[in-house]
Design an enzyme around this catalytic site. Structure first.
Site, PDB file in Angstrom:
ATOM      1  N   SER A 144      -0.476   9.764  -1.637  1.00 53.95           N
ATOM      2  CA  SER A 144       0.922   9.528  -1.261  1.00 53.95           C
ATOM      3  C   SER A 144       1.828  10.000  -2.388  1.00 53.95           C
ATOM      4  CB  SER A 144       1.141   8.035  -0.997  1.00 53.95           C
ATOM      5  OG  SER A 144       2.454   7.788  -0.576  1.00 53.95           O
ATOM      6  N   LYS A 170       0.638  13.065   1.735  1.00 53.81           N
ATOM      7  CA  LYS A 170       1.639  12.285   2.459  1.00 53.81           C
ATOM      8  C   LYS A 170       2.916  12.266   1.635  1.00 53.81           C
ATOM      9  CE  LYS A 170       1.671   7.641   2.783  1.00 53.81           C
ATOM     10  NZ  LYS A 170       1.376   6.273   3.298  1.00 53.81           N
ATOM     11  N   LYS A 172       6.640  10.804   1.016  1.00 51.61           N
ATOM     12  CA  LYS A 172       7.607   9.765   1.314  1.00 51.61           C
ATOM     13  C   LYS A 172       8.954  10.432   1.619  1.00 51.61           C
ATOM     14  CE  LYS A 172       5.092   6.031   0.429  1.00 51.61           C
ATOM     15  NZ  LYS A 172       4.850   4.938   1.402  1.00 51.61           N
ATOM     16  N   ASP A 198       5.959   9.683   5.528  1.00 51.19           N
ATOM     17  CA  ASP A 198       6.063   8.229   5.645  1.00 51.19           C
ATOM     18  C   ASP A 198       7.495   7.810   5.327  1.00 51.19           C
ATOM     19  OD1 ASP A 198       5.761   5.506   5.684  1.00 51.19           O
ATOM     20  OD2 ASP A 198       4.376   5.398   3.992  1.00 51.19           O
ATOM     21  N   GLU A 223       4.946   8.368   9.755  1.00 50.25           N
ATOM     22  CA  GLU A 223       4.546   6.962   9.626  1.00 50.25           C
ATOM     23  C   GLU A 223       5.754   6.043   9.536  1.00 50.25           C
ATOM     24  OE1 GLU A 223       1.805   4.269   6.556  1.00 50.25           O
ATOM     25  OE2 GLU A 223       1.847   6.458   6.398  1.00 50.25           O
ATOM     26  N   ASP A 248       2.581   1.313  10.612  1.00 53.35           N
ATOM     27  CA  ASP A 248       2.016   0.677   9.416  1.00 53.35           C
ATOM     28  C   ASP A 248       2.543  -0.748   9.329  1.00 53.35           C
ATOM     29  OD1 ASP A 248       1.302  -0.173   6.887  1.00 53.35           O
ATOM     30  OD2 ASP A 248       2.304   1.425   5.803  1.00 53.35           O
ATOM     31  N   LYS A 272      -4.273  -1.480   6.929  1.00 53.05           N
ATOM     32  CA  LYS A 272      -4.332  -1.969   5.560  1.00 53.05           C
ATOM     33  C   LYS A 272      -4.832  -3.408   5.586  1.00 53.05           C
ATOM     34  CE  LYS A 272      -0.568   0.938   3.817  1.00 53.05           C
ATOM     35  NZ  LYS A 272       0.844   0.951   3.360  1.00 53.05           N
ATOM     36  N   GLY A 300      -3.418   2.635   1.164  1.00 55.36           N
ATOM     37  CA  GLY A 300      -3.495   1.758   0.005  1.00 55.36           C
ATOM     38  C   GLY A 300      -2.146   1.149  -0.323  1.00 55.36           C
TER      39      GLY A 300
END
Length: 305
Positions: A144, A170, A172, A198, A223, A248, A272, A300
């Site tokens: 991430s 991924k 952000k 995300d 996400e 998520d 998660k 994570g």
């Protein structure tokens, strides 16, 4: 907490539970749509007995930004409400049943359930992978990438992770830092790069047309674009955005996952364990998705373990 009564003829039992706190600085600041993390305040639970020790790590952050839970609050809930329910023969399964009457507090539940599960598996010599029914010993790992101060810096960071061997990236994103950085990463590293984004709940349903601009980049998924409470709104968003939607923060249990899938709110779920109450509930979510042919992956929370 300590227990001293133990019949030597009975199976090994819990003798002591300890809560431990620690603090670490992150290697570099990690920025998301809800803030910047530079360090982690940590909470661990240690369950021990007869020379066997099990560990759990709380995934809650220092402030209630990712979710309503925060690490100091988790410690308080554990001490006042959850630890008093644990006896010297409590298992992860029986603990889960005993805390059903406690609303929410999934991260607090998860750290204690995980420590109990680790303890009981170690004492019988069974790995967590075997317990969960794992069919592989290795899985491909992604990374991430937090929001960066510039696109040039973002490209530099992504290149570094690819050089390290990560197979999936991924990004952000947030309003004002979304379309342009994704376009830059896709054009720089090519269509073969496994790329996803995300939003950590940073958008509203009114942003649907804007988010639809991401469709041209052939992303694996977007996400949690909307707030966690707005599960039904994600179903409406999916009618406008063709990039697969992954939930998520919204997925707090197998029942929530079932309802989200039933209404078409997502086609992928990020599981998660620390967010859903522990590995037992996480496995239920996995099994539900497996039955329905729905893709899942495991994210994570900047854990240390």
């Amino acid at each position: 907490m300590q227990w001293h009564e133990h019949d030597p003829g009975e199976p090994r039992m819990i003798a002591e539970i300890r809560l431990r706190r620690a603090h670490i600085d992150l290697v570099s600041p990690f920025r998301t749509s809800f803030g910047v993390e530079t360090a982690r305040d940590l909470l661990y639970i240690e369950v021990s007995g007869d020379g066997v020790t099990g560990w759990g790590e709380c995934v809650a952050m220092s402030e209630p930004m990712y979710s309503s839970e925060f690490v100091d609050g988790c410690e308080e809930v554990l001490r006042r409400f959850m630890l008093p329910l644990v006896q010297n023969n409590t298992t992860a399964e029986s603990f889960t049943e005993s805390v059903r009457g406690i609303r929410g507090h999934f991260m607090a539940k998860a750290v204690l359930e995980t420590a109990l599960l680790d303890f009981q598996l170690r004492r019988v010599g069974v790995s967590l992978g075997t317990f969960l029914g794992a069919t592989q010993t290795r899985v491909q790992s992604g990374v991430s990438v937090g929001i960066q101060p510039s696109i040039d810096k973002l490209l530099q960071v992504v290149q570094g992770y690819l050089d390290d061997g990560y197979l999936r990236i991924k990004l952000k994103i947030e309003p004002g830092f979304d379309i342009a950085p994704v376009r830059a990463v896709r054009s720089t590293f090519g269509d073969a790069l496994l790329l996803q984004v995300d939003a950590n709940s940073a958008y509203q349903l009114s942003d649907a047309e804007h988010l639809a601009q991401l469709d041209e980049f052939n992303l694996l998924l977007i996400e949690q674009p909307l707030p966690e409470e707005q599960v039904a709104s994600h179903a409406q968003l999916a009618k406008v955005v063709h990039t697969p939607i992954c939930l998520d923060e919204s997925i707090l249990s197998a029942e929530v996952a079932r309802e989200a899938l039933d209404i078409g709110a997502c086609s992928i779920i990020n599981i998660k364990p620390g967010r859903v109450g522990g590995y037992l509930e996480a496995k239920k979510i996995h099994d539900l998705c497996f039955e329905r042919g729905v893709a899942v992956w495991c994210g994570g929370m900047l854990e240390t373990g």
